[in-house]
Design an enzyme around this catalytic site. Structure first.
Site, PDB file in Angstrom:
ATOM      1  N   HIS A 298       0.874  -1.172   0.000  1.00  0.00           N
ATOM      2  CA  HIS A 298       0.000   0.000   0.000  1.00  0.00           C
ATOM      3  C   HIS A 298       0.909   1.218   0.000  1.00  0.00           C
ATOM      4  O   HIS A 298       2.134   1.105   0.143  1.00  0.00           O
ATOM      5  CB  HIS A 298      -0.939  -0.004   1.205  1.00  0.00           C
ATOM      6  CG  HIS A 298      -0.263   0.094   2.538  1.00  0.00           C
ATOM      7  ND1 HIS A 298       0.572  -0.897   3.031  1.00  0.00           N
ATOM      8  CD2 HIS A 298      -0.262   1.071   3.489  1.00  0.00           C
ATOM      9  CE1 HIS A 298       1.021  -0.549   4.219  1.00  0.00           C
ATOM     10  NE2 HIS A 298       0.548   0.652   4.517  1.00  0.00           N
TER      11      HIS A 298
ATOM     12  N   ASP B 167       0.625  -4.349   6.039  1.00  0.00           N
ATOM     13  CA  ASP B 167      -0.179  -3.888   7.168  1.00  0.00           C
ATOM     14  C   ASP B 167      -1.611  -4.394   7.018  1.00  0.00           C
ATOM     15  O   ASP B 167      -2.246  -4.182   5.977  1.00  0.00           O
ATOM     16  CB  ASP B 167      -0.211  -2.363   7.218  1.00  0.00           C
ATOM     17  CG  ASP B 167       1.148  -1.764   7.528  1.00  0.00           C
ATOM     18  OD1 ASP B 167       2.124  -2.522   7.591  1.00  0.00           O
ATOM     19  OD2 ASP B 167       1.219  -0.535   7.693  1.00  0.00           O
TER      20      ASP B 167
ATOM     21  N   ASP C  29       5.504   5.209   4.998  1.00  0.00           N
ATOM     22  CA  ASP C  29       6.550   4.342   5.549  1.00  0.00           C
ATOM     23  C   ASP C  29       6.755   3.069   4.741  1.00  0.00           C
ATOM     24  O   ASP C  29       7.625   2.260   5.062  1.00  0.00           O
ATOM     25  CB  ASP C  29       6.246   3.998   7.013  1.00  0.00           C
ATOM     26  CG  ASP C  29       4.918   3.285   7.210  1.00  0.00           C
ATOM     27  OD1 ASP C  29       3.929   3.679   6.565  1.00  0.00           O
ATOM     28  OD2 ASP C  29       4.863   2.337   8.022  1.00  0.00           O
ATOM     29  N   HIS C  30       5.975   2.909   3.672  1.00  0.00           N
ATOM     30  CA  HIS C  30       6.113   1.722   2.830  1.00  0.00           C
ATOM     31  C   HIS C  30       6.586   2.033   1.410  1.00  0.00           C
ATOM     32  O   HIS C  30       6.875   1.098   0.667  1.00  0.00           O
ATOM     33  CB  HIS C  30       4.775   0.972   2.755  1.00  0.00           C
ATOM     34  CG  HIS C  30       4.416   0.280   4.036  1.00  0.00           C
ATOM     35  ND1 HIS C  30       4.520  -1.080   4.216  1.00  0.00           N
ATOM     36  CD2 HIS C  30       3.968   0.777   5.218  1.00  0.00           C
ATOM     37  CE1 HIS C  30       4.154  -1.398   5.447  1.00  0.00           C
ATOM     38  NE2 HIS C  30       3.804  -0.284   6.078  1.00  0.00           N
TER      39      HIS C  30
ATOM     40  N   HIS D 187      -6.632  -2.818   5.524  1.00  0.00           N
ATOM     41  CA  HIS D 187      -5.902  -1.681   6.046  1.00  0.00           C
ATOM     42  C   HIS D 187      -6.522  -0.435   5.420  1.00  0.00           C
ATOM     43  O   HIS D 187      -7.403  -0.527   4.565  1.00  0.00           O
ATOM     44  CB  HIS D 187      -4.410  -1.812   5.710  1.00  0.00           C
ATOM     45  CG  HIS D 187      -3.531  -0.856   6.462  1.00  0.00           C
ATOM     46  ND1 HIS D 187      -3.505  -0.812   7.841  1.00  0.00           N
ATOM     47  CD2 HIS D 187      -2.657   0.085   6.039  1.00  0.00           C
ATOM     48  CE1 HIS D 187      -2.642   0.116   8.226  1.00  0.00           C
ATOM     49  NE2 HIS D 187      -2.118   0.674   7.149  1.00  0.00           N
TER      50      HIS D 187
ATOM     51  N   HIS E 280       6.959  -5.209  11.638  1.00  0.00           N
ATOM     52  CA  HIS E 280       6.186  -3.964  11.670  1.00  0.00           C
ATOM     53  C   HIS E 280       5.774  -3.625  13.108  1.00  0.00           C
ATOM     54  O   HIS E 280       4.603  -3.507  13.441  1.00  0.00           O
ATOM     55  CB  HIS E 280       4.947  -4.085  10.761  1.00  0.00           C
ATOM     56  CG  HIS E 280       4.351  -2.760  10.394  1.00  0.00           C
ATOM     57  ND1 HIS E 280       3.313  -2.188  11.096  1.00  0.00           N
ATOM     58  CD2 HIS E 280       4.635  -1.889   9.399  1.00  0.00           C
ATOM     59  CE1 HIS E 280       2.985  -1.030  10.549  1.00  0.00           C
ATOM     60  NE2 HIS E 280       3.781  -0.830   9.503  1.00  0.00           N
TER      61      HIS E 280
ATOM     62  N   HIS F  75       1.107   3.999   2.065  1.00  0.00           N
ATOM     63  CA  HIS F  75       1.436   4.824   3.212  1.00  0.00           C
ATOM     64  C   HIS F  75       2.934   5.141   3.140  1.00  0.00           C
ATOM     65  O   HIS F  75       3.733   4.331   2.676  1.00  0.00           O
ATOM     66  CB  HIS F  75       1.089   4.115   4.520  1.00  0.00           C
ATOM     67  CG  HIS F  75      -0.375   4.215   4.852  1.00  0.00           C
ATOM     68  ND1 HIS F  75      -0.965   3.489   5.854  1.00  0.00           N
ATOM     69  CD2 HIS F  75      -1.374   4.974   4.313  1.00  0.00           C
ATOM     70  CE1 HIS F  75      -2.256   3.783   5.931  1.00  0.00           C
ATOM     71  NE2 HIS F  75      -2.522   4.680   5.000  1.00  0.00           N
TER      72      HIS F  75
END
Length: 303
Positions: A59, A206, A63-64, A136, A264, A61
């Protein structure tokens, strides 16, 4: 098959952990899953090299995926010419393209972006990468790296007893062909054992525990499941679309997973994830709380 964890922290890096990324090496193929900020430095630190061709995003976000900006430019400075393929959930390609094109520098190689729907497998000959829906915020996917079944073992000793000369005829039998020697007919089932299962590695990204994970990770050799929180934060895990260590272990135990790796982690557990391991281990004993630089070898089951 080898898994290298490049980042195991949730949301933001800590002193000892970077944000999400891992690499899977399957024989000569190397692929990355997620690419949080600073991933390129983790690759240097843990010696994975830069000879990969694909990045699969669970995904978008920050931090990914933010690490892809610097990583692609580093590859350009290294005079890379081969394309880097990016794979992302349906509806997120425009955001990813903005990251790729950010800044005045231009990446000197092709960066095709492919959107994926759950179940839309990426076929690589004798294995495939299968995306599945996770739970998520926004659009999110998990990925199963699934090897096709391998040929059964060839009984060389029996072939010699039967007088089948070693060479091409053995190869034909092993590949399912009937052969003839001096008027005698030999069928593959006489000399080849049952097909042997390939390996299955599943990375959830996530997510809450889901039916999709349950389906695609059934009997997996390795399940890499997020464990952002301990059980005392179960309500927060539900509210934010994450899982607890106990929930991940319960899921793994219920579907015959061979090994479980938790990753994570919220910064509150990053320095000492033993609480998460203590929650998971009584439920699923073969569990490890991953750390940056951890390498897990995934053998065939008969090994």
């Amino acid at each position: 098959m080898r898994v290298t964890f490049l980042g195991t922290a949730a949301a933001r890096p800590t002193v000892g952990r970077n944000v999400s990324s891992l690499m899977i090496q399957r024989e000569g193929d190397v692929m990355m899953f997620d690419c949080g900020e600073g991933t390129q430095r983790q690759m240097m630190r843990y010696g994975t090299g830069f000879a990969f061709d694909d990045i699969f995003f669970t995904h978008l976000h920050a931090d990914h995926f933010l690490g892809v900006i610097g990583l692609l430019r580093t590859l350009g400075l290294q005079a890379r010419e081969e394309p880097v393929r990016l794979w992302t959930p349906r509806g997120t390609a425009d955001t990813l393209r903005q990251a790729v094109d950010l800044g005045v520098e231009r990446v000197p190689f092709e960066v095709p972006i492919h959107e994926l729907e759950p179940g839309e497998a990426v076929n690589r000959g004798d294995y495939e990468i299968v995306p599945f829906r996770t739970q998520h915020a926004g659009r999110s996917l998990g990925y199963a790296v699934v090897e096709h079944a391998r040929m059964g073992r060839f009984n060389a000793a029996r072939a010699r007893e039967l007088g089948i000369p070693e060479g091409p005829l053995w190869g034909k039998l092993h590949h399912g062909e009937t052969v003839e020697v001096d008027g005698r007919v030999f069928r593959p089932e006489e000399l080849v054992g049952e097909a042997r299962p390939g390996r299955r590695v599943v990375y959830t990204g996530d997510t809450r525990p889901t039916a999709g994970t349950r389906e695609h990770a059934k009997n997996a050799d390795l399940l890499i499941h997020e464990a952002t929180f301990a059980q005392d934060e179960a309500e927060r895990a539900v509210a934010t679309g994450h899982s607890t260590a106990r929930e991940a272990a319960e899921l793994a135990a219920s579907i015959g997973v061979r090994r479980l790796a938790l990753t994570h982690f919220s910064p509150r557990y990053a320095d000492d994830p033993r609480l998460l391991e203590r929650e998971a281990k009584p439920i699923f004993p073969d569990v490890v709380t991953a750390y940056d630089g951890l390498v897990i070898e995934v053998p065939y089951r008969e090994s």
